[in-house]
Motif scaffolding. Structure first.
Motif, PDB file in Angstrom:
ATOM      1  N   SER A 164      32.263 -19.668 -36.705  1.00 14.63           N
ATOM      2  CA  SER A 164      32.117 -19.313 -38.113  1.00 14.63           C
ATOM      3  C   SER A 164      32.550 -17.879 -38.384  1.00 14.63           C
ATOM      4  CB  SER A 164      30.655 -19.488 -38.559  1.00 14.63           C
ATOM      5  OG  SER A 164      30.245 -20.829 -38.410  1.00 14.63           O
ATOM      6  N   LEU A 165      32.816 -17.098 -37.316  1.00 12.41           N
ATOM      7  CA  LEU A 165      33.283 -15.729 -37.464  1.00 12.41           C
ATOM      8  C   LEU A 165      34.796 -15.676 -37.345  1.00 12.41           C
ATOM      9  CD1 LEU A 165      30.691 -13.804 -35.236  1.00 12.41           C
ATOM     10  CD2 LEU A 165      30.634 -14.137 -37.723  1.00 12.41           C
ATOM     11  N   GLN A 166      35.394 -14.686 -37.963  1.00 17.94           N
ATOM     12  CA  GLN A 166      36.834 -14.475 -37.852  1.00 17.94           C
ATOM     13  C   GLN A 166      37.115 -12.990 -37.681  1.00 17.94           C
ATOM     14  OE1 GLN A 166      39.141 -15.876 -41.176  1.00 17.94           O
ATOM     15  NE2 GLN A 166      41.065 -15.823 -40.037  1.00 17.94           N
ATOM     16  N   PRO A 167      37.527 -12.580 -36.450  1.00 17.50           N
ATOM     17  CA  PRO A 167      37.755 -13.380 -35.249  1.00 17.50           C
ATOM     18  C   PRO A 167      36.454 -13.945 -34.677  1.00 17.50           C
ATOM     19  CG  PRO A 167      37.937 -11.052 -34.756  1.00 17.50           C
ATOM     20  CD  PRO A 167      37.804 -11.142 -36.230  1.00 17.50           C
ATOM     21  N   SER A 168      36.578 -14.910 -33.784  1.00 12.23           N
ATOM     22  CA  SER A 168      35.407 -15.641 -33.302  1.00 12.23           C
ATOM     23  C   SER A 168      34.504 -14.806 -32.411  1.00 12.23           C
ATOM     24  CB  SER A 168      35.858 -16.901 -32.551  1.00 12.23           C
ATOM     25  OG  SER A 168      36.704 -16.548 -31.469  1.00 12.23           O
ATOM     26  N   THR A 169      35.020 -13.732 -31.810  1.00 18.97           N
ATOM     27  CA  THR A 169      34.209 -12.833 -30.982  1.00 18.97           C
ATOM     28  C   THR A 169      34.305 -11.421 -31.552  1.00 18.97           C
ATOM     29  OG1 THR A 169      34.541 -14.156 -28.987  1.00 18.97           O
ATOM     30  CG2 THR A 169      33.859 -11.879 -28.681  1.00 18.97           C
ATOM     31  N   GLN A 170      33.146 -10.831 -31.826  1.00 16.12           N
ATOM     32  CA  GLN A 170      33.106  -9.489 -32.402  1.00 16.12           C
ATOM     33  C   GLN A 170      32.006  -8.691 -31.721  1.00 16.12           C
ATOM     34  OE1 GLN A 170      33.038  -9.566 -36.756  1.00 16.12           O
ATOM     35  NE2 GLN A 170      34.093 -11.551 -36.747  1.00 16.12           N
ATOM     36  N   SER A 171      32.256  -7.409 -31.525  1.00 13.28           N
ATOM     37  CA  SER A 171      31.290  -6.530 -30.857  1.00 13.28           C
ATOM     38  C   SER A 171      30.777  -5.490 -31.841  1.00 13.28           C
ATOM     39  CB  SER A 171      31.934  -5.827 -29.665  1.00 13.28           C
ATOM     40  OG  SER A 171      32.324  -6.775 -28.677  1.00 13.28           O
ATOM     41  N   VAL A 172      29.532  -5.088 -31.652  1.00 13.66           N
ATOM     42  CA  VAL A 172      28.929  -4.034 -32.452  1.00 13.66           C
ATOM     43  C   VAL A 172      28.317  -3.007 -31.512  1.00 13.66           C
ATOM     44  CG1 VAL A 172      28.446  -5.553 -34.405  1.00 13.66           C
ATOM     45  CG2 VAL A 172      26.711  -5.240 -32.626  1.00 13.66           C
ATOM     46  N   CYS A 173      28.189  -1.782 -31.992  1.00 16.06           N
ATOM     47  CA  CYS A 173      27.602  -0.692 -31.220  1.00 16.06           C
ATOM     48  C   CYS A 173      26.372  -0.187 -31.965  1.00 16.06           C
ATOM     49  CB  CYS A 173      28.605   0.437 -31.028  1.00 16.06           C
ATOM     50  SG  CYS A 173      30.074  -0.050 -30.075  1.00 16.06           S
ATOM     51  N   ILE A 174      25.211  -0.253 -31.320  1.00 13.68           N
ATOM     52  CA  ILE A 174      23.943   0.091 -31.957  1.00 13.68           C
ATOM     53  C   ILE A 174      23.411   1.384 -31.355  1.00 13.68           C
ATOM     54  CG2 ILE A 174      21.589  -0.702 -32.435  1.00 13.68           C
ATOM     55  CD1 ILE A 174      22.571  -3.567 -32.002  1.00 13.68           C
ATOM     56  N   SER A 175      23.022   2.299 -32.228  1.00 17.31           N
ATOM     57  CA  SER A 175      22.394   3.548 -31.800  1.00 17.31           C
ATOM     58  C   SER A 175      21.209   3.824 -32.715  1.00 17.31           C
ATOM     59  CB  SER A 175      23.399   4.703 -31.860  1.00 17.31           C
ATOM     60  OG  SER A 175      23.752   4.977 -33.214  1.00 17.31           O
ATOM     61  N   ARG A 176      20.559   4.962 -32.537  1.00 16.85           N
ATOM     62  CA  ARG A 176      19.392   5.310 -33.338  1.00 16.85           C
ATOM     63  C   ARG A 176      19.745   5.437 -34.822  1.00 16.85           C
ATOM     64  NH1 ARG A 176      14.951   7.424 -30.478  1.00 16.85           N
ATOM     65  NH2 ARG A 176      15.292   7.607 -28.236  1.00 16.85           N
ATOM     66  N   GLU A 177      21.004   5.790 -35.125  1.00 14.83           N
ATOM     67  CA  GLU A 177      21.416   5.980 -36.514  1.00 14.83           C
ATOM     68  C   GLU A 177      21.896   4.698 -37.173  1.00 14.83           C
ATOM     69  OE1 GLU A 177      22.608   8.012 -33.986  1.00 14.83           O
ATOM     70  OE2 GLU A 177      21.010   9.458 -34.409  1.00 14.83           O
ATOM     71  N   THR A 178      21.994   3.596 -36.419  1.00 14.47           N
ATOM     72  CA  THR A 178      22.495   2.339 -36.974  1.00 14.47           C
ATOM     73  C   THR A 178      21.417   1.649 -37.803  1.00 14.47           C
ATOM     74  OG1 THR A 178      23.955   2.066 -35.065  1.00 14.47           O
ATOM     75  CG2 THR A 178      23.537   0.112 -36.416  1.00 14.47           C
ATOM     76  N   GLN A 179      21.767   1.273 -39.036  1.00 14.24           N
ATOM     77  CA  GLN A 179      20.837   0.571 -39.914  1.00 14.24           C
ATOM     78  C   GLN A 179      21.290  -0.851 -40.228  1.00 14.24           C
ATOM     79  OE1 GLN A 179      19.726   2.764 -43.443  1.00 14.24           O
ATOM     80  NE2 GLN A 179      19.732   4.710 -42.361  1.00 14.24           N
ATOM     81  N   TYR A 180      22.609  -1.119 -40.106  1.00 13.45           N
ATOM     82  CA  TYR A 180      23.143  -2.436 -40.448  1.00 13.45           C
ATOM     83  C   TYR A 180      24.191  -2.844 -39.420  1.00 13.45           C
ATOM     84  CZ  TYR A 180      21.425  -0.525 -44.875  1.00 13.45           C
ATOM     85  OH  TYR A 180      20.659   0.075 -45.841  1.00 13.45           O
ATOM     86  N   LEU A 181      24.381  -4.157 -39.275  1.00 15.39           N
ATOM     87  CA  LEU A 181      25.465  -4.696 -38.462  1.00 15.39           C
ATOM     88  C   LEU A 181      26.342  -5.545 -39.366  1.00 15.39           C
ATOM     89  CD1 LEU A 181      23.564  -5.819 -35.225  1.00 15.39           C
ATOM     90  CD2 LEU A 181      24.674  -3.620 -35.698  1.00 15.39           C
ATOM     91  N   LEU A 182      27.654  -5.332 -39.301  1.00 15.95           N
ATOM     92  CA  LEU A 182      28.586  -6.044 -40.170  1.00 15.95           C
ATOM     93  C   LEU A 182      29.500  -6.922 -39.333  1.00 15.95           C
ATOM     94  CD1 LEU A 182      30.389  -4.663 -43.262  1.00 15.95           C
ATOM     95  CD2 LEU A 182      31.745  -5.808 -41.515  1.00 15.95           C
ATOM     96  N   LEU A 183      29.528  -8.219 -39.661  1.00 16.09           N
ATOM     97  CA  LEU A 183      30.393  -9.189 -38.996  1.00 16.09           C
ATOM     98  C   LEU A 183      31.189  -9.938 -40.053  1.00 16.09           C
ATOM     99  CD1 LEU A 183      27.735 -10.657 -36.528  1.00 16.09           C
ATOM    100  CD2 LEU A 183      29.479  -8.959 -35.965  1.00 16.09           C
ATOM    101  N   THR A 184      32.487 -10.140 -39.810  1.00 17.15           N
ATOM    102  CA  THR A 184      33.328 -10.844 -40.777  1.00 17.15           C
ATOM    103  C   THR A 184      33.327 -12.334 -40.473  1.00 17.15           C
ATOM    104  OG1 THR A 184      35.262 -10.382 -39.408  1.00 17.15           O
ATOM    105  CG2 THR A 184      34.778  -8.857 -41.190  1.00 17.15           C
ATOM    106  N   GLY A 185      33.156 -13.148 -41.526  1.00 15.60           N
ATOM    107  CA  GLY A 185      33.046 -14.584 -41.352  1.00 15.60           C
ATOM    108  C   GLY A 185      34.286 -15.343 -41.781  1.00 15.60           C
ATOM    109  N   ARG A 186      34.247 -16.669 -41.559  1.00 11.60           N
ATOM    110  CA  ARG A 186      35.341 -17.562 -41.909  1.00 11.60           C
ATOM    111  C   ARG A 186      34.908 -18.417 -43.103  1.00 11.60           C
ATOM    112  NH1 ARG A 186      39.235 -19.074 -38.422  1.00 11.60           N
ATOM    113  NH2 ARG A 186      37.917 -18.387 -36.676  1.00 11.60           N
ATOM    114  N   SER A 187      35.765 -18.573 -44.082  1.00 16.22           N
ATOM    115  CA  SER A 187      35.414 -19.381 -45.249  1.00 16.22           C
ATOM    116  C   SER A 187      35.380 -20.859 -44.881  1.00 16.22           C
ATOM    117  CB  SER A 187      36.420 -19.139 -46.374  1.00 16.22           C
ATOM    118  OG  SER A 187      37.729 -19.481 -45.948  1.00 16.22           O
TER     119      SER A 187
END
Length: 510
Positions: A164-187
């Protein structure tokens, strides 16, 4: 720039989702929990009425004025680098749309609960989203995961995988300052209900990802889907939940949080309803000139609250109908107070972001000289004036207390009865402030007595002249108070309550 099939140039749409969580087993097979599985059910917390508005404010304030993403913006949204596939481009386009004020037609669907089951040893899980039937599903969505509280511990890399994601594999980097995670999806290809299955894996097995609840060192997140459609897309089915008045209240809440002195009392939260007050007065189009004039001219600190607990402000918007003379007085007082606050912010070296927020509040509350103003503009101007009175009162009291402390540093003034700061916590369903400095009196009432009346002078003389007398010694207590005003919203409208004798402003021996 965005890919050709992604269009972000019109209405923004937010949809909450219903979630259940399953395990991702080591060989890559997905194990969906059945009805007999042992799962933990988590109820989603009630989000703040400003939850969505705060997300858009973060995009507007943390991106550069030229639309470029700053490093702090990337960190805030968990993007590892600006070149990260489409995530950085999507975030940049969203930030530009918001800075151009191209946000409307917001829709929020609240989740009920989530079933959570995790592979704690491998630090992985599967998120299964049940999406309702909606024409929005034919658009390209953005999955946004909002942290309920700051992330503690070391930095964390998480990989999400899904068809359901586009691209199908996505990475995020989380630290103390991170408040949100953004992933792009597929219609999706049709207006039908669907289920998303998104596996998440972290390299740190001792740090788990948890949706909708808290457990030990787990990361607790609240999910939402963000849709952006072309200008002209028919979204008439979507109720508006981002009105100008709601945005104003949320901006005011953020401003007060940034500008007021930082104090973190650990006392239990005080319920404002537990305090005695004069009968509440309704602020509306029919309010009397005497009431409105007294409210405008009062410089007492004001708490801005709303009685309806939940995730939206009351639908009823405030409006006033001031006479031309009173409208001009409100304009002059607000202009003078804004100038004074600006000076205080410079002297106290408050962050520039607070100054920018004050300017935005002033722009949407401005009353032009000798020009008519709408009822909502008059109401916003009054709210801003009352909120700024709280700010000036807080800083004036802070400076007064500093002078008192300097006096106590003089050996001649050691332990003399005087005013000291005492901050109490207020209930959290407020626009602000969340605390009140009510002060208290401390110190000795030995001769010479501080601010004494005749009774305490005779009492002290009597005690000193007789060694066997069994009488109460003079005590250092408040002898003068300031009232606290509370503006409260509920389904019936806006009310002003005056809580008398709240803030100690003078001490004496009694």
């Amino acid at each position: 720039m965005l890919a050709a099939d992604v269009v972000f140039s019109g209405a923004l749409m937010l949809c909450w989702t219903r979630i259940l969580v399953a395990l991702q087993v080591s060989d890559g097979q997905q194990l969906i929990p059945d009805r007999d599985s042992t799962l933990t059910e988590h109820t989603f917390p009630s989000v703040s009425p400003c939850f969505v508005d705060d997300i858009f404010a973060a995009l507007r304030e943390d991106s550069g004025t030229d639309g470029e993403l700053t490093n702090s913006t990337l960190t805030l949204f968990g993007i590892c680098s600006v070149s990260d596939n489409s995530s950085g481009s999507v975030l940049a386009e969203l930030a530009q749309e918001i800075r151009r004020n191209q946000r409307n037609q917001l829709k929020v669907l609240y989740p009920t609960a989530a079933l959570v089951s995790e592979d704690e040893e491998r630090g992985s899980l599967l998120l299964a989203f049940d999406l309702p039937q909606s024409p929005l599903l034919t658009l390209k969505p953005v999955l946004l995961l909002a942290f309920e509280s700051p992330v503690a511990g070391e930095d964390l890399d998480v990989t999400f995988t899904s068809q359901s994601l586009q691209p199908s594999t996505q990475s995020v980097c989380i630290s103390r300052e991170t408040q949100y995670l953004l992933l792009t999806g597929r219609s999706s290809e049709g207006n039908v209900p669907q289920k998303w299955r998104v596996s998440a894996r972290t390299k740190s097995p001792d740090m788990n990802i948890l949706i909708g609840g808290k457990s030990g060192n787990n990361i607790s997140m609240i999910p939402l889907l963000l849709f952006s459609g072309e200008t002209g897309t028919n979204t008439s089915h979507a109720p508006v939940s981002g009105s100008s008045q709601t945005s104003f209240l949320c901006e005011l809440k953020r401003f007060l949080g940034a500008v007021l002195p930082r104090q973190h009392p650990e006392a239990p939260l005080l319920q404002l309803d537990s305090l005695k007050s004069l009968p509440p007065l309704k602020l509306a189009l029919t309010s009397s000139e005497t009431l409105l004039a007294g409210t405008i001219r009062s410089s007492a600190p004001t708490i801005l609250s709303f009685a309806k607990r939940g995730s939206v402000f009351p639908d009823k918007h405030g409006e006033l109908a001031l006479s031309p003379a009173l409208l001009e007085e409100l304009r002059r007082r607000l202009e003078h107070t804004v100038a004074r606050i600006s000076e205080i912010l410079r002297e106290e070296k408050v962050a520039n972001r607070a100054v920018e927020r004050l300017e935005r509040l002033r722009e949407v509350s401005v009353i032009q000289w000798k020009e008519a103003a709408s009822g909502e503009t008059q109401f916003r101007a009054l709210l801003l004036l009352k909120a700024l009175h709280s700010v000036t009162f807080s800083y004036d009291m802070q400076r007064r207390l500093r002078a008192t402390r300097k006096g106590r540093n003089n050996p001649a003034g050691v332990n003399v009865c005087g005013l000291r700061s005492l901050t109490v916590s207020l209930e959290r369903h407020l626009v602000g402030p969340h605390t009140a400095n009510i002060n208290n009196c401390y110190g000795s009432c030995a001769f010479p007595l501080t601010n004494a009346n005749n009774h305490v002078v005779l009492l002290n003389s009597h005690i000193e002249s007789s060694s066997s007398v069994d009488e109460r010694a003079p005590c250092c207590v408040p002898v003068a108070y300031e009232a606290l005003e509370v503006m409260d919203w509920n389904e019936q409208g806006t009310y002003l309550s005056i809580k008398q004798d709240i803030i100690a402003k003078e001490c004496g021996c009694r």
